[in-house]
Design an enzyme around this catalytic site. Structure first.
Site, PDB file in Angstrom:
ATOM      1  CB  SER A 143      -0.879   0.016   1.252  1.00  0.00           C
ATOM      2  OG  SER A 143      -1.516   1.276   1.402  1.00  0.00           O
ATOM      3  CE1 TYR A 157      -4.054  -2.080   5.009  1.00  0.00           C
ATOM      4  CE2 TYR A 157      -3.181   0.105   4.504  1.00  0.00           C
ATOM      5  CZ  TYR A 157      -3.752  -1.089   4.092  1.00  0.00           C
ATOM      6  OH  TYR A 157      -4.009  -1.292   2.764  1.00  0.00           O
TER       7      TYR A 157
HETATM    8  P1  NAP Z   1     -11.599  -5.450   0.806  1.00  0.00           P
HETATM    9  O1  NAP Z   1     -12.511  -4.928  -0.239  1.00  0.00           O
HETATM   10  O2  NAP Z   1     -11.897  -5.154   2.231  1.00  0.00           O
HETATM   11  O3  NAP Z   1     -11.466  -7.032   0.608  1.00  0.00           O
HETATM   12  C1  NAP Z   1     -10.635  -7.740   1.482  1.00  0.00           C
HETATM   13  C2  NAP Z   1     -10.612  -9.197   1.071  1.00  0.00           C
HETATM   14  O4  NAP Z   1      -9.741  -9.876   1.960  1.00  0.00           O
HETATM   15  C3  NAP Z   1     -11.967  -9.873   1.164  1.00  0.00           C
HETATM   16  O5  NAP Z   1     -12.078 -10.789   0.094  1.00  0.00           O
HETATM   17  C4  NAP Z   1     -11.882 -10.598   2.506  1.00  0.00           C
HETATM   18  O6  NAP Z   1     -12.663 -11.787   2.557  1.00  0.00           O
HETATM   19  C5  NAP Z   1     -10.428 -10.988   2.519  1.00  0.00           C
HETATM   20  N1  NAP Z   1      -9.915 -11.274   3.841  1.00  0.00           N
HETATM   21  C6  NAP Z   1      -9.845 -10.459   4.926  1.00  0.00           C
HETATM   22  N2  NAP Z   1      -9.279 -11.103   5.955  1.00  0.00           N
HETATM   23  C7  NAP Z   1      -8.983 -12.345   5.519  1.00  0.00           C
HETATM   24  C8  NAP Z   1      -8.383 -13.476   6.114  1.00  0.00           C
HETATM   25  N3  NAP Z   1      -7.974 -13.475   7.393  1.00  0.00           N
HETATM   26  N4  NAP Z   1      -8.227 -14.597   5.354  1.00  0.00           N
HETATM   27  C9  NAP Z   1      -8.623 -14.623   4.077  1.00  0.00           C
HETATM   28  N5  NAP Z   1      -9.204 -13.585   3.444  1.00  0.00           N
HETATM   29  C10 NAP Z   1      -9.377 -12.456   4.182  1.00  0.00           C
HETATM   30  O7  NAP Z   1     -10.095  -4.936   0.553  1.00  0.00           O
HETATM   31  P2  NAP Z   1      -9.392  -4.339  -0.765  1.00  0.00           P
HETATM   32  O8  NAP Z   1      -9.509  -2.881  -0.707  1.00  0.00           O
HETATM   33  O9  NAP Z   1      -9.835  -5.089  -1.962  1.00  0.00           O
HETATM   34  O10 NAP Z   1      -7.872  -4.670  -0.418  1.00  0.00           O
HETATM   35  C11 NAP Z   1      -7.179  -5.769  -0.971  1.00  0.00           C
HETATM   36  C12 NAP Z   1      -5.710  -5.602  -0.647  1.00  0.00           C
HETATM   37  O11 NAP Z   1      -5.234  -4.383  -1.211  1.00  0.00           O
HETATM   38  C13 NAP Z   1      -5.412  -5.522   0.848  1.00  0.00           C
HETATM   39  O12 NAP Z   1      -4.198  -6.173   1.144  1.00  0.00           O
HETATM   40  C14 NAP Z   1      -5.274  -4.034   1.092  1.00  0.00           C
HETATM   41  O13 NAP Z   1      -4.475  -3.752   2.215  1.00  0.00           O
HETATM   42  C15 NAP Z   1      -4.628  -3.595  -0.205  1.00  0.00           C
HETATM   43  N6  NAP Z   1      -4.807  -2.175  -0.498  1.00  0.00           N
HETATM   44  C16 NAP Z   1      -6.045  -1.630  -0.688  1.00  0.00           C
HETATM   45  C17 NAP Z   1      -6.178  -0.271  -0.954  1.00  0.00           C
HETATM   46  C18 NAP Z   1      -7.495   0.402  -1.171  1.00  0.00           C
HETATM   47  O14 NAP Z   1      -7.549   1.660  -1.223  1.00  0.00           O
HETATM   48  N7  NAP Z   1      -8.603  -0.327  -1.325  1.00  0.00           N
HETATM   49  C19 NAP Z   1      -5.024   0.523  -1.007  1.00  0.00           C
HETATM   50  C20 NAP Z   1      -3.789  -0.060  -0.794  1.00  0.00           C
HETATM   51  C21 NAP Z   1      -3.691  -1.401  -0.547  1.00  0.00           C
HETATM   52  P3  NAP Z   1     -14.169 -11.827   3.150  1.00  0.00           P
HETATM   53  O15 NAP Z   1     -15.016 -11.142   2.123  1.00  0.00           O
HETATM   54  O16 NAP Z   1     -14.477 -13.269   3.259  1.00  0.00           O
HETATM   55  O17 NAP Z   1     -14.114 -11.094   4.464  1.00  0.00           O
END
Ligand code: NAP
Length: 248
Positions: A143, A157
């Site tokens: 991130s 985080y």
């Molecule tokens: P999100 O929409 O909240 O989705 C998170 C996903 O992770 C969901 O599929 C969730 O599954 C799964 N998950 C959470 N805890 C888990 C666990 N213990 N074991 C297995 N699966 C788990 O998040 P996102 O925004 O798509 O983020 C995806 C990645 O990108 C993350 O690593 C995040 O830190 C990174 N990121 C995101 C952003 C942003 O702005 N969105 C920016 C930088 C980095 P369930 O649906 O079953 O809970």
């Protein structure tokens, strides 16, 4: 049989977009989820409807026994593993470090760092040419917070993503001669549900003015970069961290 990719946290957000894009590019995809079984099944249905191959498997990446079961599913249902995207990640309510309790800190590191470690370890054991594997590719979701620090919101985080970047560089060097490439993506503000966990579901849109390109990114824009890093087109890229952040 096509190459097989495991996407952790593939049930929604960036992970779901990565699963879809990878399938479009010929990968057989294993969609992992923790709680969102219906969402994961919908991702699989969409991929199959488009002519691709996918299955889903539940499991918490912070639990060693679950990770073993996830990889067993990959081998039993798809016969091999060639790629891993360590995408599963969490954050908690925005606040100052002085207000965090230990349970919060440990929970963030358990999913974001321990989970990536456990999955990477299994993947290396199966993919390394030193162990008789065919090589492969790992992409970690870092991130921009790793660089910006998360002050006032979530230093826990941000620190977990800093750890992911160190692991990316170290493991890339460790297994560079074993046929495995490891890279990371550093997304900026991407429109997904994760911002709801911070207490502000509209956070990405609210902070759009802090992005040089003037807008949040989409999960699909992140997935394009991930699929490229996974592919043979990135055959000499390892240990790299690629920002997909609109310049943030
Ligand atoms: P999100 O929409 O909240 O989705 C998170 C996903 O992770 C969901 O599929 C969730 O599954 C799964 N998950 C959470 N805890 C888990 C666990 N213990 N074991 C297995 N699966 C788990 O998040 P996102 O925004 O798509 O983020 C995806 C990645 O990108 C993350 O690593 C995040 O830190 C990174 N990121 C995101 C952003 C942003 O702005 N969105 C920016 C930088 C980095 P369930 O649906 O079953 O809970």
């Amino acid at each position: 049989m096509g190459k097989v990719l495991l996407v952790t946290g593939g049930s929604r957000g960036i992970g779901a977009a990565i699963a879809a894009a990878a399938a479009e590019n010929g990968w057989s995809v294993v969609v992992n989820y923790r709680a969102g079984k219906a969402d994961a099944e919908q991702v699989v249905t969409n991929i199959r409807s488009a002519g691709g191959t996918a299955t889903c498997v539940g499991g918490d990446v912070s639990r060693e026994c679950d990770v073993r079961a996830i990889f067993a599913h990959c081998l039993e249902r798809h016969g091999r593993i060639d790629g891993l995207v360590n995408n599963a990640g969490i954050l908690h309510h925005a606040g100052k470090l002085e207000t965090f309790d230990l349970a919060r800190w440990d929970a963030v590191f358990a999913v974001n760092v321990r989970g990536a470690f456990l999955c990477s370890r299994e993947a290396v054991r199966l993919m390394s040419t030193r162990h008789g594997g065919s090589g492969g590719s790992i992409v970690n979701l870092s991130s921009m917070a790793a660089v910006l620090g998360g002050a006032g919101e979530f230093i826990d985080y941000a620190a977990s993503k800093g750890a992911i970047e160190s692991m990316t560089v170290g493991l890339a060097r460790e297994v560079g001669a074993e046929g495995i490439r490891i890279n990371a993506i550093r997304p900026g503000l991407i429109t997904t549900d994760i911002h709801g966990s911070s207490g502000d579901p509209a956070r990405a849109e609210r902070l759009a003015t802090t992005v040089p390109m003037g807008r949040p990114g989409s999960p699909a824009e992140v997935s394009e970069a991930v699929v490229w890093l996974l592919s043979g087109a990135a055959s000499y890229v390892t240990g790299a961290v690629l920002a997909v952040s609109g310049g943030r």
